[in-house]
Write a protein that holds these residues in place. Structure first.
Motif, mmCIF file in Angstrom:
data_model
loop_
_atom_site.group_PDB
_atom_site.id
_atom_site.type_symbol
_atom_site.label_atom_id
_atom_site.label_comp_id
_atom_site.label_asym_id
_atom_site.label_seq_id
_atom_site.Cartn_x
_atom_site.Cartn_y
_atom_site.Cartn_z
ATOM 1 N N GLY A 20 0.890 -1.119 -0.274
ATOM 2 C CA GLY A 20 0.157 -0.266 -0.248
ATOM 3 C C GLY A 20 0.958 1.429 0.034
ATOM 4 N N TRP A 21 2.055 1.179 0.539
ATOM 5 C CA TRP A 21 2.879 2.322 0.616
ATOM 6 C C TRP A 21 3.656 2.469 -0.651
ATOM 7 C CZ3 TRP A 21 1.727 5.485 4.231
ATOM 8 C CH2 TRP A 21 1.103 4.859 5.491
ATOM 9 N N ASP A 24 3.687 5.766 -3.044
ATOM 10 C CA ASP A 24 4.263 6.961 -2.649
ATOM 11 C C ASP A 24 5.645 6.858 -2.658
ATOM 12 O OD1 ASP A 24 2.087 8.556 -1.012
ATOM 13 O OD2 ASP A 24 1.815 6.386 -0.152
ATOM 14 N N ARG A 133 -1.322 0.763 5.310
ATOM 15 C CA ARG A 133 -2.189 1.889 4.918
ATOM 16 C C ARG A 133 -3.562 1.585 4.707
ATOM 17 N NH1 ARG A 133 -0.191 6.228 0.190
ATOM 18 N NH2 ARG A 133 -1.658 7.548 0.473
ATOM 19 N N THR A 134 -4.304 2.716 5.063
ATOM 20 C CA THR A 134 -5.711 2.701 4.810
ATOM 21 C C THR A 134 -6.135 3.797 3.945
ATOM 22 O OG1 THR A 134 -6.143 4.506 6.636
ATOM 23 C CG2 THR A 134 -5.971 1.939 7.422
ATOM 24 N N GLU A 135 -7.277 3.904 3.361
ATOM 25 C CA GLU A 135 -7.784 4.733 2.269
ATOM 26 C C GLU A 135 -7.751 6.225 2.967
ATOM 27 O OE1 GLU A 135 -11.469 3.596 0.777
ATOM 28 O OE2 GLU A 135 -10.709 1.649 -0.102
ATOM 29 N N SER A 136 -7.788 6.469 4.238
ATOM 30 C CA SER A 136 -8.051 7.542 4.790
ATOM 31 C C SER A 136 -6.592 8.143 5.181
ATOM 32 C CB SER A 136 -8.781 7.685 6.144
ATOM 33 O OG SER A 136 -8.133 6.757 7.064
ATOM 34 N N ASP A 137 -5.568 7.585 5.115
ATOM 35 C CA ASP A 137 -4.165 7.822 5.203
ATOM 36 C C ASP A 137 -3.731 9.162 4.189
ATOM 37 O OD1 ASP A 137 -3.721 6.699 7.537
ATOM 38 O OD2 ASP A 137 -3.075 4.854 6.327
ATOM 39 N N SER A 184 2.106 13.054 8.472
ATOM 40 C CA SER A 184 2.135 11.859 7.417
ATOM 41 C C SER A 184 3.400 11.021 7.420
ATOM 42 C CB SER A 184 2.129 12.470 5.952
ATOM 43 O OG SER A 184 3.135 13.126 5.481
#
Length: 220
Positions: A20-21, A24, A133-137, A184
């Motif tokens: 998920g990361w 980025d 990681r979540t969708e709100s992060d 973040s």
């Protein structure tokens, strides 16, 4: 800018977490990734863990290759710390990505043996991912905060700015050691003011970038 990194993927749960990361990190300019797993134990449990891990590593490799990232799968047998250090030097990795625990059991309020040793002896900065990681992060580099130390190391600010591709803010930990709100990414040396590093790694609501004083990249 970080172009080459090593991901210490020592169990299937962390392989799922790191995916998920990756977007980025790729947006930050990463072009070479080493997916590293070391086998220290023996027995049937090891074979089962490898069977669980291999397809996840394949998915990570496909995800990276689709973005024109050079990927190396490094399966090794023996001391994982020594192999990691050797691969960092061989591949010219500027960053090591790992969790508070890379093994299957990571519920205790203490970091795993690999991370603990790396905190003291790592040849490169460490990006510690404490959770999926979540969708709100927010994006990893949306609001990075440099955690001010008791006696701020003179090299820390300049080194942090070479690793973080966006504007870096500075703040102290909240009373009691709480993380600055809205971060973040937290960036710190070995001694964040107002708290112990291991506590920060467990309690931080976001990833933590730890820059050891002796990391090779600092003196490059």
């Amino acid at each position: 800018m970080v172009e080459s990194l090593l991901i210490a993927v020592d169990a299937a749960p962390f392989a799922d977490r790191v995916g998920g990361w990756l977007p980025d990190l790729l947006r930050a300019g990463v072009r070479r990734v080493t997916l590293f797993h070391a086998i220290e134990a023996v027995g049937p449990d090891v074979a089962a863990e490898l069977d669980d891990l291999r397809p996840r590593l394949d998915r990570l490799a496909v995800q990276l290759s689709a973005k024109s990232v050079e990927v190396e799968l490094a399966f090794k047998r023996g001391d994982r710390f020594r192999w990691l250090v050797s691969l960092v030097a061989l591949r010219g990795c500027q960053l090591v990505v790992l969790g508070t625990h890379c093994s299957l059991s990571g519920k205790a309020r203490s970091v795993g043996s690999l991370l603990r040793r790396l905190l003291g002896e790592s040849p490169a900065p460490l990006l510690v991912l404490p959770r999926p990681r979540t969708e709100s992060d927010p994006g990893l580099f949306d609001r990075p905060i440099l955690v001010e130390g008791r006696a701020q190391e003179p090299w820390l600010d300049s080194q942090a700015r070479t690793l973080v591709p966006t504007a870096l803010h500075s703040a102290s930990l909240e009373p009691g050691g709480g993380s600055p709100p809205g971060a973040s990414l937290l960036v710190t040396g070995r001694s964040p003011a107002g708290g112990r590093l291991e506590e920060l790694l467990f309690d931080a609501p976001c990833p933590v970038l730890v820059i050891p004083a002796h990391a090779d990249a600092i003196h490059a």
